[in-house]
Design a protein around this motif. Structure first.
Motif, mmCIF file in Angstrom:
data_model
loop_
_atom_site.group_PDB
_atom_site.id
_atom_site.type_symbol
_atom_site.label_atom_id
_atom_site.label_comp_id
_atom_site.label_asym_id
_atom_site.label_seq_id
_atom_site.Cartn_x
_atom_site.Cartn_y
_atom_site.Cartn_z
ATOM 1 N N LEU A 175 -9.697 30.674 -9.323
ATOM 2 C CA LEU A 175 -8.750 31.330 -8.415
ATOM 3 C C LEU A 175 -7.319 30.987 -8.781
ATOM 4 C CD1 LEU A 175 -7.906 32.856 -5.887
ATOM 5 C CD2 LEU A 175 -8.430 30.804 -4.546
ATOM 6 N N ILE A 176 -7.054 29.699 -8.991
ATOM 7 C CA ILE A 176 -5.704 29.272 -9.372
ATOM 8 C C ILE A 176 -5.315 29.882 -10.707
ATOM 9 C CG2 ILE A 176 -4.270 27.265 -9.955
ATOM 10 C CD1 ILE A 176 -6.018 25.639 -8.015
ATOM 11 N N GLY A 177 -6.254 29.869 -11.651
ATOM 12 C CA GLY A 177 -5.985 30.468 -12.954
ATOM 13 C C GLY A 177 -5.691 31.956 -12.855
ATOM 14 N N GLY A 178 -6.430 32.648 -11.990
ATOM 15 C CA GLY A 178 -6.203 34.076 -11.816
ATOM 16 C C GLY A 178 -4.825 34.392 -11.283
ATOM 17 N N VAL A 179 -4.384 33.595 -10.294
ATOM 18 C CA VAL A 179 -3.045 33.801 -9.735
ATOM 19 C C VAL A 179 -1.974 33.570 -10.799
ATOM 20 C CG1 VAL A 179 -1.371 32.924 -8.062
ATOM 21 C CG2 VAL A 179 -3.766 33.234 -7.390
ATOM 22 N N LEU A 180 -2.148 32.522 -11.601
ATOM 23 C CA LEU A 180 -1.167 32.227 -12.646
ATOM 24 C C LEU A 180 -1.111 33.343 -13.690
ATOM 25 C CD1 LEU A 180 -1.920 28.425 -13.191
ATOM 26 C CD2 LEU A 180 0.091 29.408 -12.087
ATOM 27 N N VAL A 181 -2.292 33.845 -14.088
ATOM 28 C CA VAL A 181 -2.326 34.902 -15.101
ATOM 29 C C VAL A 181 -1.677 36.179 -14.582
ATOM 30 C CG1 VAL A 181 -3.875 36.419 -16.411
ATOM 31 C CG2 VAL A 181 -4.338 33.982 -16.308
ATOM 32 N N ASP A 182 -1.903 36.488 -13.316
ATOM 33 C CA ASP A 182 -1.377 37.735 -12.750
ATOM 34 C C ASP A 182 0.087 37.639 -12.334
ATOM 35 O OD1 ASP A 182 -3.663 39.129 -13.124
ATOM 36 O OD2 ASP A 182 -4.439 38.852 -11.098
ATOM 37 N N THR A 183 0.656 36.431 -12.377
ATOM 38 C CA THR A 183 2.080 36.257 -12.036
ATOM 39 C C THR A 183 2.901 36.427 -13.309
ATOM 40 O OG1 THR A 183 1.482 34.697 -10.278
ATOM 41 C CG2 THR A 183 3.780 34.715 -11.011
ATOM 42 N N SER A 184 3.697 37.489 -13.358
ATOM 43 C CA SER A 184 4.379 37.877 -14.591
ATOM 44 C C SER A 184 5.295 36.797 -15.145
ATOM 45 C CB SER A 184 5.179 39.169 -14.360
ATOM 46 O OG SER A 184 6.142 38.971 -13.336
ATOM 47 N N TRP A 185 5.951 36.034 -14.293
ATOM 48 C CA TRP A 185 6.911 35.036 -14.782
ATOM 49 C C TRP A 185 6.260 33.685 -15.080
ATOM 50 C CZ3 TRP A 185 7.502 30.950 -11.293
ATOM 51 C CH2 TRP A 185 7.078 31.198 -9.988
ATOM 52 N N LEU A 186 4.929 33.625 -14.960
ATOM 53 C CA LEU A 186 4.206 32.408 -15.338
ATOM 54 C C LEU A 186 3.305 32.692 -16.544
ATOM 55 C CD1 LEU A 186 3.293 30.965 -11.816
ATOM 56 C CD2 LEU A 186 4.978 30.079 -13.436
ATOM 57 N N GLY A 187 2.166 33.345 -16.330
ATOM 58 C CA GLY A 187 1.273 33.675 -17.442
ATOM 59 C C GLY A 187 0.215 32.610 -17.685
ATOM 60 N N TRP A 188 -0.671 32.873 -18.671
ATOM 61 C CA TRP A 188 -1.832 32.011 -18.882
ATOM 62 C C TRP A 188 -1.478 30.616 -19.370
ATOM 63 C CZ3 TRP A 188 -2.439 30.067 -23.732
ATOM 64 C CH2 TRP A 188 -1.917 30.765 -24.806
ATOM 65 N N ARG A 189 -0.324 30.447 -20.018
ATOM 66 C CA ARG A 189 0.034 29.107 -20.508
ATOM 67 C C ARG A 189 0.191 28.106 -19.359
ATOM 68 N NH1 ARG A 189 1.215 28.997 -25.913
ATOM 69 N NH2 ARG A 189 1.437 31.043 -26.899
ATOM 70 N N TRP A 190 0.551 28.590 -18.199
ATOM 71 C CA TRP A 190 0.716 27.694 -17.057
ATOM 72 C C TRP A 190 -0.620 27.232 -16.483
ATOM 73 C CZ3 TRP A 190 4.546 24.886 -15.156
ATOM 74 C CH2 TRP A 190 5.828 25.136 -15.657
ATOM 75 N N CYS A 191 -1.724 27.814 -16.946
ATOM 76 C CA CYS A 191 -3.032 27.281 -16.568
ATOM 77 C C CYS A 191 -3.197 25.856 -17.111
ATOM 78 C CB CYS A 191 -4.141 28.173 -17.128
ATOM 79 S SG CYS A 191 -4.265 29.780 -16.333
ATOM 80 N N PHE A 192 -2.520 25.564 -18.206
ATOM 81 C CA PHE A 192 -2.557 24.218 -18.792
ATOM 82 C C PHE A 192 -1.372 23.373 -18.312
ATOM 83 C CE2 PHE A 192 -4.401 27.216 -21.892
ATOM 84 C CZ PHE A 192 -5.690 26.739 -21.919
ATOM 85 N N LEU A 193 -0.203 23.968 -18.238
ATOM 86 C CA LEU A 193 1.000 23.207 -17.891
ATOM 87 C C LEU A 193 1.047 22.800 -16.429
ATOM 88 C CD1 LEU A 193 3.653 25.284 -19.905
ATOM 89 C CD2 LEU A 193 2.578 23.123 -20.559
ATOM 90 N N ILE A 194 0.349 23.527 -15.556
ATOM 91 C CA ILE A 194 0.431 23.229 -14.128
ATOM 92 C C ILE A 194 -0.100 21.837 -13.798
ATOM 93 C CG2 ILE A 194 -1.841 24.193 -13.570
ATOM 94 C CD1 ILE A 194 -0.612 25.222 -10.962
ATOM 95 N N GLY A 195 -0.995 21.307 -14.620
ATOM 96 C CA GLY A 195 -1.555 19.989 -14.344
ATOM 97 C C GLY A 195 -0.639 18.836 -14.700
ATOM 98 N N VAL A 196 0.404 19.110 -15.495
ATOM 99 C CA VAL A 196 1.278 18.032 -15.973
ATOM 100 C C VAL A 196 2.018 17.325 -14.842
ATOM 101 C CG1 VAL A 196 3.268 17.482 -17.418
ATOM 102 C CG2 VAL A 196 1.483 19.020 -18.278
ATOM 103 N N LEU A 239 1.542 24.919 -24.979
ATOM 104 C CA LEU A 239 2.498 25.354 -26.009
ATOM 105 C C LEU A 239 1.787 25.834 -27.277
ATOM 106 C CD1 LEU A 239 5.055 22.417 -25.619
ATOM 107 C CD2 LEU A 239 5.184 24.693 -24.592
ATOM 108 N N THR A 240 0.477 26.026 -27.230
ATOM 109 C CA THR A 240 -0.291 26.349 -28.431
ATOM 110 C C THR A 240 0.108 27.684 -29.054
ATOM 111 O OG1 THR A 240 -2.530 26.638 -29.295
ATOM 112 C CG2 THR A 240 -2.112 27.478 -27.096
ATOM 113 N N PRO A 241 0.233 27.729 -30.391
ATOM 114 C CA PRO A 241 0.539 28.992 -31.075
ATOM 115 C C PRO A 241 -0.716 29.723 -31.537
ATOM 116 C CG PRO A 241 0.809 27.188 -32.616
ATOM 117 C CD PRO A 241 0.377 26.566 -31.299
ATOM 118 N N ASN A 242 -1.885 29.030 -31.543
ATOM 119 C CA ASN A 242 -3.101 29.664 -32.040
ATOM 120 C C ASN A 242 -4.336 29.004 -31.431
ATOM 121 O OD1 ASN A 242 -3.757 27.269 -33.711
ATOM 122 N ND2 ASN A 242 -2.025 27.944 -34.956
ATOM 123 N N VAL A 243 -5.494 29.592 -31.712
ATOM 124 C CA VAL A 243 -6.751 29.112 -31.147
ATOM 125 C C VAL A 243 -7.094 27.706 -31.648
ATOM 126 C CG1 VAL A 243 -9.240 29.490 -31.140
ATOM 127 C CG2 VAL A 243 -7.701 31.407 -30.763
ATOM 128 N N GLY A 244 -6.805 27.399 -32.913
ATOM 129 C CA GLY A 244 -7.138 26.098 -33.468
ATOM 130 C C GLY A 244 -6.491 24.951 -32.717
#
Length: 527
Positions: free
Chosen positions: A166-187, A108-113
């Protein structure tokens, strides 16, 4: 230093767990390790996209990886000490809960910090799971039988490390998921793991005893390691390697670590007992673990960036390109573990693994922007085979050569130093990469493409063809340089392994050996 009393009303069981019980308990541990290790690597293919969207630099790219490794590294010894006080199962569940909090913050991060802060929380949780899982395994299983299970853990570690991109790549390339799910998928997996461990993991309770936690020693260790890692990241970007800032950072880190050694030498129960370094096998496996972590993490974490920027692959394809490394590590780790259990010999696999790993690093130092996929796959498979034979069996060799009451300290120390090697590798080699990219871009374009002396990670979609070709050549050359730097480091691991003396594997588990040692100690004081 703080004294704590740990107690339980249940008697400690010394009966050996059946194979089925062990597998059930290990299933929860392996799922927990997989999820937390995945967090370190799943963002690899997403980082170019994340940094571009959050407007970060190459240094920020490195810090997103380094902070998680740093937090994991710094807290491992403390988790190992806490394992002597409280329920290992409870501690693993607590560490997984911390990991969930960090993952939610990152997603849910809004910025790099905030992203970097969340990675610290994730690292603290991951440090607990990684350390406690190996301690629990050694308590349940005799070293003579540990090979087959060590192979399984090594495979889990390797697959999570390499499959993450590989998992991260699939998530990033899936339009309805995106890079934020690289972190949320582990929850959800982490929450499920907590419940799974509650059902399947049954360890003997800790006996009642008073234990002093060396908080000052823990602080000095963490501060010293953090100081040197921050220096290795900033040097070459914010200031020169030979500047006065370097002198201040290095002097401060050395002073803090010197004070840590002094404190550990006088503490009643140190975080890292200095006595374990008097054991030749433990000392050499620690040295080798640092070098393996430095070479492996330091080089491979930047492969995904090379695939995407230098070879122009999508995040998903970049992840698929790491499969040869996964396959080599999985097969060699599992096969070596089975052979060690069958024949009881282990040093040959350490030597062969370190040599093959060095060869893999050397082969990867020849890559560029025009290297074929077939050749890359072969080079990565060689590296994976070497790491798979070496990494987890270093832990087995050390655990076999120490008294049962030192298993926790030895295992957590090995994990600590391997993680420290990885953190140093990512930080130092990331600085080398950023510096190399910046200098090569400056040669081609002057100051264009840099920000305050630091190269920005490019958004390839916005670059004209002529510039894109140069960028790909630059990142190809810079990545090859990383593996060239890592090759002599891997060669030092070969030398360390050669001096390890092979000893027969114990046939009793850690708990059985502890009971035996305590009984022998009691017999010596009976008049």
């Amino acid at each position: 230093m703080t004294s704590v009393t740990s107690s339980t009303d249940q008697p400690e069981s010394s009966a050996r767990m059946s194979h089925r019980e062990v597998v059930q308990a290990l299933s929860g541990l392996m799922v927990g390790m997989f999820v937390t290790i995945l967090a370190s690597t799943v963002v690899s293919n997403a980082l170019p996209r994340i940094i571009a969207e959050l407007d970060g630099s190459q240094s920020v790219y490195t810090w997103i990886v380094t902070t998680e490794l740093l937090a994991m590294t710094a807290t491992v010894p403390l988790w190992g000490k806490l394992a002597d006080l409280f329920s290992k199962k409870l501690l693993i569940q607590v560490s997984l809960s911390l990991f969930v909090v960090g993952s939610l913050l990152a997603g849910l991060t809004p910025n790099v910090g905030i992203l970097i802060l969340s990675r610290v929380v994730q690292g603290i949780g991951a440090g607990g799971v990684g350390s406690l899982a190996l301690i629990a395994m050694a308590a349940m299983i005799p070293p003579r039988e540990l090979g087959r299970y060590s192979g399984m853990f090594g495979a889990v570690f390797g697959v999570a490390t390499i499959a993450g991109p590989l998992i991260g790549g699939v998530l990033v390339d899936t339009s309805w998921l995106g890079w934020r799910w690289c972190f949320l998928i582990g929850v959800p997996f982490s929450v499920g793991t907590i419940a799974l461990l509650q059902k399947t993991m049954h360890l003997p309770p800790a006996p009642r005893k008073r234990v002093s936690i060396d908080w000052l020693g823990a602080f000095l260790i963490v501060a010293g390691v953090c100081d040197l890692l921050i220096w290795s990241t900033l040097a070459g970007h914010q200031f020169a390697w030979g500047s006065w800032q370097t002198a201040v950072f290095v002097a401060g880190g050395v002073l803090l670590l010197t004070l840590a050694v002094w404190q550990e030498s006088r503490a009643k129960e140190p975080i890292i007992p200095l006595s374990i370094f008097r054991n030749r096998t433990v000392a050499l496996t620690i040295v080798a673990s640092v070098l393996v972590g430095l070479a492996m993490f330091g080089g491979t974490v930047f492969l995904s960036q090379y695939f995407q920027i230098s070879l122009g692959k999508s995040p998903t394809v970049a992840g698929l390109m790491s499969l040869p490394l996964i396959f080599g590590l999985l097969v060699s780790s599992t096969l070596a573990g089975q052979l060690i259990t069958k024949y009881g010999r282990w040093k040959a696999y350490l030597v062969a693994g370190s040599v093959i790993m060095t060869a893999g690093m050397l082969l990867l130092s020849t890559i560029d922007a025009h290297t074929s996929v077939l050749k890359l796959s072969l080079f990565m498979a060689v590296l994976g085979i070497g790491v798979g034979m070496l990494m987890q069996n270093l832990v087995l060799a050390a655990q076999n050569d120490v008294p049962a009451q030192e298993l926790g300290a030895t295992t957590s120390s090995l994990t600590f130093f391997r993680s420290m090697g990885g953190a140093i590798g990512v930080s130092a080699l990331g600085a080398v990469l950023a510096n190399r990219v910046t200098s090569l871009l400056a040669e081609r374009f002057g100051t264009a493409g840099t920000d305050g002396g630091t190269a920005k990670v490019p958004d390839l979609a916005t670059l004209p063809p002529g510039v894109l070709s140069v960028i790909r050549d630059v990142y190809g050359a810079a990545t090859a340089d990383l593996f060239l730097v890592g090759t002599p480091i891997a060669l030092l691991a070969v030398i360390a392994v050669l001096f390890i003396k092979e000893k027969p594997l114990h046939t009793l588990s850690g708990d059985e050996r502890r009971a035996q040692e305590e009984a022998a100690g009691a017999a010596t004081v009976v008049p």
